[in-house]
Design a protein around this motif. Structure first.
Motif, PDB file in Angstrom:
ATOM      1  N   SER A   1     -24.022 -90.333 -14.167  1.00  0.00           N
ATOM      2  CA  SER A   1     -22.948 -90.920 -14.666  1.00  0.00           C
ATOM      3  C   SER A   1     -21.577 -89.873 -14.211  1.00  0.00           C
ATOM      4  O   SER A   1     -20.696 -90.253 -13.350  1.00  0.00           O
ATOM      5  CB  SER A   1     -22.937 -90.934 -16.020  1.00  0.00           C
ATOM      6  N   ASN A   2     -21.963 -88.607 -14.231  1.00  0.00           N
ATOM      7  CA  ASN A   2     -21.039 -87.565 -13.786  1.00  0.00           C
ATOM      8  C   ASN A   2     -20.767 -87.394 -12.414  1.00  0.00           C
ATOM      9  O   ASN A   2     -19.547 -87.303 -12.094  1.00  0.00           O
ATOM     10  CB  ASN A   2     -21.537 -86.216 -14.173  1.00  0.00           C
ATOM     11  N   THR A   3     -21.704 -87.754 -11.595  1.00  0.00           N
ATOM     12  CA  THR A   3     -21.484 -87.651 -10.287  1.00  0.00           C
ATOM     13  C   THR A   3     -20.551 -88.874  -9.804  1.00  0.00           C
ATOM     14  O   THR A   3     -19.632 -89.004  -8.875  1.00  0.00           O
ATOM     15  CB  THR A   3     -22.765 -87.734  -9.469  1.00  0.00           C
ATOM     16  N   ARG A   4     -20.574 -90.043 -10.188  1.00  0.00           N
ATOM     17  CA  ARG A   4     -19.842 -91.268 -10.095  1.00  0.00           C
ATOM     18  C   ARG A   4     -18.347 -90.961 -10.497  1.00  0.00           C
ATOM     19  O   ARG A   4     -17.478 -91.267  -9.610  1.00  0.00           O
ATOM     20  CB  ARG A   4     -20.291 -92.331 -10.688  1.00  0.00           C
ATOM     21  N   LYS A   5     -18.364 -90.262 -11.537  1.00  0.00           N
ATOM     22  CA  LYS A   5     -16.861 -90.041 -11.743  1.00  0.00           C
ATOM     23  C   LYS A   5     -16.165 -89.160 -10.958  1.00  0.00           C
ATOM     24  O   LYS A   5     -15.194 -89.281 -10.558  1.00  0.00           O
ATOM     25  CB  LYS A   5     -16.886 -89.508 -13.233  1.00  0.00           C
ATOM     26  N   MET A   6     -17.003 -88.177 -10.468  1.00  0.00           N
ATOM     27  CA  MET A   6     -16.524 -87.161  -9.373  1.00  0.00           C
ATOM     28  C   MET A   6     -16.036 -87.755  -8.007  1.00  0.00           C
ATOM     29  O   MET A   6     -14.992 -87.362  -7.582  1.00  0.00           O
ATOM     30  CB  MET A   6     -17.384 -85.891  -9.366  1.00  0.00           C
ATOM     31  N   ILE A   7     -17.028 -88.627  -7.887  1.00  0.00           N
ATOM     32  CA  ILE A   7     -16.460 -89.270  -6.553  1.00  0.00           C
ATOM     33  C   ILE A   7     -15.224 -90.158  -6.449  1.00  0.00           C
ATOM     34  O   ILE A   7     -14.270 -90.134  -5.824  1.00  0.00           O
ATOM     35  CB  ILE A   7     -17.868 -90.213  -6.095  1.00  0.00           C
ATOM     36  N   GLU A   8     -15.235 -90.707  -7.732  1.00  0.00           N
ATOM     37  CA  GLU A   8     -13.853 -91.539  -8.039  1.00  0.00           C
ATOM     38  C   GLU A   8     -12.783 -90.679  -7.956  1.00  0.00           C
ATOM     39  O   GLU A   8     -11.558 -90.931  -7.471  1.00  0.00           O
ATOM     40  CB  GLU A   8     -14.088 -92.294  -9.171  1.00  0.00           C
ATOM     41  N   ASP A   9     -12.756 -89.365  -8.529  1.00  0.00           N
ATOM     42  CA  ASP A   9     -11.800 -88.248  -8.716  1.00  0.00           C
ATOM     43  C   ASP A   9     -11.117 -88.063  -7.381  1.00  0.00           C
ATOM     44  O   ASP A   9     -10.051 -87.785  -6.932  1.00  0.00           O
ATOM     45  CB  ASP A   9     -12.122 -87.293  -9.527  1.00  0.00           C
TER      46      ASP A   9
END
Length: 1064
Positions: A374-382
């Motif tokens: 979940s954290n990795t998907r959020k970082m990719i979006e940012d």
């Protein structure tokens, strides 16, 4: 000075009335060796006396290669110039007849008498003997400093030679017989005693000197006996007086001894009384000990039943303790099994816990994976949103390139500036090193100049002051003045120094008259001018005045062949490393004369200073200082430039860094997004089935619980068995406790009885020890009492001295003497009487127990001394009788002999219009070691007779006196020959002529001993005798070989020349 080596000729015997003229034709060239032609035997008017010298042969001895001399039987006069070898013949006589080398006064080792350069030498002396001549040969080895002796060509020892020589009455160590050149002055130094001894040995009968020695020994022993008798007499009188003084002390000593005897008797009885008291005490202690011994026996009998019961109880206790140990072992084994079952159950519980824990870990890992996705998907979006907002950076590259070019140019300038700074630093270091070197050289020049000036000031103060004046007044001179060799100054101080003017035309560069290559064959390597430097005017003056450009300098090779160099080169001056040679030509004979002197140690030219070079150094130092200042200015400018370029370089780097960060930001975002997408894909692929894992863990836990229930059942059965064993062990422990309690009660009763027994036994031991101690004391007192009465252990006391017979504890009997009955019987009474007698004895103070012994011993010693004194007086009378007899045999002939010597000595002096006498002198007629011959002379009528001493008369007067004394001995002498070497050197012509006439008249008489008279010169028109033999000694560079010497041929040749000269 180089001179040809010396050659020595043969001493030529020639009997004549006066010396013949020298024959120049006899001196012909010969090889470089010392020659000595044999002399033909000469007729004599009288025979040789026993022990006279017939022949003297020398080989490699001092100045001679080979030489043989045949002296005559009477006066032999050896004539020759100084250094020709006259005294060598005297040395040969001394050493050939076993004389000591030191007696000659030349050397203390015999090897020094061998000719230089030779390893061996030889001296041979032939002595006349009526039974056949005696030939003594002495060969000398230089290396070993040893001599080898031969008699008539047969090897022998020096002791045998000395005995043979002494048998002929030859005494080479006696100055009255043998007077060498170096001992002439010592004759006058002889004391009167030494002169008498030498005269006795020389002309006296053989027994005269022996009688004299015996008289001296007898007189010495007589003195010792007189002293001994006197000392013994005095000692005897003292001992008799001392015994008289001690007689009263001896009587008082015996009175004191009576009191001491009574004290001794009391002290003898006291141990018997002490013994009886101790014996009674011993009997009492013995009875008490026997009573205690019975009590100990009864107590030991009462302990026996108690001991048996304690042993039975101890056996029962051991059995119970064995059973207890068995039960304890069983309990221990059962408990061990229970422990093992418990460990297995605990391991099963731990396994179940590990399975549950592993399941929990897997559940946590799955929850964590979901969270990280979940954290990795959020970082990719940012990151994607940030990438969209980033501007286009294509136009930044030209700006970066421009800044890079500017930066490169600034760095090149900076490197060039730093390189120039390094070069400037190196240049400054080089200049500083050069400056230091120049300063050191200037300091060295100053030190050298100070040394030279200090030497000049110490040696020549005026010249030093003139140098200082010159340095302050150089402007007063038109031309340059050199210091100090060409210095001339005269100021108001009136200083005077040597000064010279340089030649107008320079001599410094003039070439030598002979090329150095021509002289190299002689070892020359340079001319003197080339070995030092000097200013041109100074060098010109030295060449003009001292011709240093014509003086060659050679090596050791030049010195070795100096004779050849002088003869062939004809150089006027020659220098070697150690010597200076000056060659001149005689105006009279046109011969080349050379002289050599050792070079002195350098004094003033050991330190050299070049002032011109010092001036160049000072100018060079100024130039270096100027360059250093220029380099320092350049360094300051370069440092400022370098600082400015450094600041500009930092600014360009900062701008380039900002542009590069802006250019690379988009590329970095794209790389991060790609990396995160790859990580997300891997995490989604790594999935786990939690339900399957929970089912597997539940199955394994059920299997372990079944095994655990079975183990619990087995553990319960083991616990029951262990409990039963513990109950059995407790019953056995209770039984053992009852047995131990009974045993402790018995042991307590036993200990009480034992304690009482120990006390009783201790009391018994103390009584027994006291009995033993008293018994030993009784024995000691008995022994002491017997010792006091002088009775041995086995000896019995006689009945008449016994008072009672007491019983001694050891079973023996004791008997005090009867004398004890009159003495007190108690210790107190005995002690009181002892005190009284000791007080009376102490009144006799000042007495020594050894007084009587010394008195008796002294009486015996007085008797012994009286007998010894009688023997010594008899011996003294005997010695005095012997002295009287020997004195008569010695003194009367001696007085007659001295009278004869005096008569002849006085006649000789009277013939010279002088006065002299010889007498026998002594201060005490009984001191035979103080007798001496006194010579008194007077050479002027206005003076009195004075004793001949080394200080009162002149050298010539001592020589005349010595010679006349020896002549006075000549007719009385019983020695075979006499040698006198150069005794006429200190005489005036008148005395010399008179003495010579006396020598000829005395030595040429019949039946006189042989005489050798050595002199370097003679007066003209002296009288000669037909019986005398004249030996001429020549030396020179052109002497003949020994085998070519023929005196008769030379005489015939001389006569022919004499006859033919008038016709021409």
């Amino acid at each position: 000075m180089a001179t040809p080596s010396r050659k020595t000729s043969t001493p030529t015997p020639l009997p004549s009335k006066r010396p013949p003229p020298r024959d120049p034709s006899s001196e012909v060239p010969s090889k470089r060796r010392t020659s000595a032609p044999p002399a033909p035997p000469l007729p004599s008017s009288g025979p040789f006396v026993e022990g006279s010298i017939v022949r003297i042969a020398m080989e490699n001895f001092l100045t001679y290669d080979i030489c043989e001399v045949c002296p005559g039987p009477h006066l032999n006069m050896i004539i020759g110039a100084n250094g020709t070898g006259k005294s060598s013949i005297v040395c040969a006589i001394c050493l050939g007849l076993a004389g000591k080398p030191a007696f000659m006064g030349r050397a203390d080792k015999v090897g020094f008498f061998v000719k230089r350069g030779c390893s061996k030498g030889m001296v041979e002396i032939e002595l006349f003997r009526t039974s056949g001549n005696l030939v003594i040969t002495r060969e000398i080895d230089v290396a070993k400093n040893q001599s080898f002796w031969f008699i008539n060509k047969k090897s022998t020892t020096q002791k045998v030679v000395e005995e043979q020589v002494a048998a002929l009455n030859i005494q080479v160590s006696n100055l009255c017989q043998f007077l060498p050149q170096d001992k002439v002055g010592e004759f006058a130094k002889l004391s009167k005693i030494e002169l008498l001894e030498a005269t006795e040995k020389s002309i006296g009968p053989p027994e005269m000197h022996r009688y004299h020695c015996e008289l001296k020994n007898f007189r010495e022993k007589e003195k010792q006996l007189e002293t001994s008798c006197k000392e013994k007499t005095e000692y005897l009188e003292k001992m008799i007086q001392r015994n008289e003084r001690y007689k009263q002390d001896v009587e008082r000593f015996y009175e004191r001894k009576r009191h001491l005897d009574l004290i001794e008797m009391l002290e003898a009885k006291r141990p018997w009384v002490e013994y009886e008291n101790v014996r009674q005490e011993y009997e009492e202690v013995k009875l008490a000990r026997d009573r205690v011994k019975d009590e100990v026996r009864k107590l030991k009998e009462g302990q026996i039943p108690m001991t048996r019961r304690i042993e039975e109880i101890e056996t029962q206790r051991h059995n119970l303790e064995s059973q207890i140990k068995v039960k304890a072992t069983d309990i221990k084994e059962t408990s061990q099994k229970c422990k093992q079952k418990q460990d297995v159950i605990e391991r099963k519980d731990k396994h179940i816990e590990e399975l549950q824990q592993a399941l929990i870990v897997k559940q946590n890992e799955e929850h964590d994976r979901q969270r990280r996705i979940s954290n990795t998907r959020k970082m990719i979006e940012d990151l994607q949103n940030e990438l969209k907002s980033t501007e286009n950076c294509v136009n930044l590259q030209p700006q970066i390139d421009a800044i890079t070019n500017d930066l490169r140019r600034v760095q090149d300038e900076k490197e060039l500036c730093e390189s120039e700074i390094i070069d400037k630093h190196k240049e400054r270091e080089t200049l500083e090193k050069e400056k230091k070197s120049v300063n050191d050289q200037i300091v060295q020049f100053d030190n050298l100049m100070n040394q030279k000036e200090d030497k000049l000031r110490q040696r020549y103060r005026d010249t030093y002051d003139a140098v200082l004046w010159l340095r302050n007044n150089r402007d007063k001179f038109k031309q340059r003045v050199y210091e100090p060799i060409m210095l001339t100054v005269r100021d108001n101080k009136k200083l005077r120094v040597n000064a010279v003017i340089a030649p107008k035309s320079s001599y410094a560069d003039r070439a030598p008259s002979r090329s150095l290559n021509e002289l190299k064959q002689y070892g020359f390597f340079s001319y003197l001018r080339e070995l030092f430097d000097a200013p041109a005017p100074v060098m010109s003056y030295l060449c003009s005045q001292y011709h240093i450009h014509e003086v060659p300098v050679g090596t050791e090779r030049t010195r070795e062949r100096i004779e050849r160099v002088i003869q062939e080169t004809r150089l006027k001056q020659i220098y070697t490393a150690e010597e200076k040679y000056v060659v001149k030509t005689s105006f009279y004979s046109n011969k080349v004369i050379s002289s050599n002197t050792s070079l002195k140690v350098a004094q003033f030219l050991t330190v050299t200073v070049d002032l011109e070079q010092r001036r160049h150094l000072e100018e060079h130092l100024k130039e270096i200082n100027r360059k250093l200042r220029a380099v320092e200015s350049g360094l300051i400018a370069l440092r400022e430039t370098s600082k400015h370029l450094e600041h500009k370089d930092n600014e360009l780097r900062q701008k380039k860094k900002e542009l590069l960060e802006r250019k690379t930001k988009k590329r970095q975002l794209e790389q991060k997004i790609s990396s995160k997408l790859g990580s997300l894909k891997l995490m989604e692929q790594d999935t786990c089935n939690l339900e399957e894992e929970e089912r597997k863990a539940s199955t394994k836990i059920k299997e372990i619980n079944v095994q655990k229930a079975k183990l619990v059942t087995e553990l319960t059965n083991l616990i029951k068995s262990c409990t039963s064993l513990h109950i059995q062990k407790v019953n056995l422990v209770l039984q053992n406790t009852t047995v131990i309690s009974e045993k402790n009660k018995l042991e307590s009763d036993y200990m009480a009885i034992s304690s009482q027994l120990r006390l009783t036994e201790q009391h018994f031991i103390e009584l027994d020890e006291s009995r033993q101690r008293l018994l030993q004391k009784c024995k000691e007192l008995m022994k002491r009492a017997r010792q006091v009465c002088n009775l041995s252990a086995e000896q019995t006391v006689p009945q008449e001295y016994q008072t009672q017979v007491p019983t001694i504890p050891n079973g023996h009997n004791s008997s005090p003497p009867m004398a004890f009955q009159d003495l007190p019987n108690t210790l107190d009474e005995i002690d009181a009487l002892l005190t009284e007698e000791r007080s009376r004895a102490s009144c006799f103070t000042g007495l020594n127990p050894t007084v009587v012994e010394e008195y008796t011993k002294r009486e015996e010693e007085i008797e012994q001394l009286t007998q010894e004194l009688k023997i010594k007086k008899v011996e003294l009378d005997k010695y005095r009788e012997n002295i009287s007899q020997v004195k008569e045999r010695w003194l009367n002939p001696l007085k007659e002999l001295v009278e004869k010597i005096n008569e002849k000595f006085s006649n000789f002096f009277s013939s010279m219009q002088c006065a002299g006498e010889v007498d026998l002198h002594t201060e005490n007629e009984e001191d035979y070691d103080k007798y001496g011959i006194r010579i008194r002379v007077k050479f002027r009528s206005s003076t009195q007779l004075h004793e001949l001493t080394p200080h009162h008369q002149s050298g010539g007067e001592r020589s005349v006196s010595t010679m006349l004394y020896l002549m006075a001995l000549q007719e009385l002498n019983r020695c075979p020959f006499r040698v006198v070497d150069e005794i006429n050197q200190g005489m005036d012509p008148i005395n010399e002529r008179r003495v010579f006439e006396m020598v000829v008249n005395t030595a040429c008489k019949e039946n006189t001993s042989q005489y050798f008279f050595i002199t370097p010169k003679l007066l003209q028109n002296l009288p000669y005798s037909e019986k005398m033999t004249v030996l001429f000694v020549y030396n020179g560079p052109h002497m003949l070989e020994p085998n070519r010497w023929n005196l008769k041929a030379f005489l015939r040749r001389r006569r022919r020349i004499t006859f033919t000269q008038p016709s021409q």
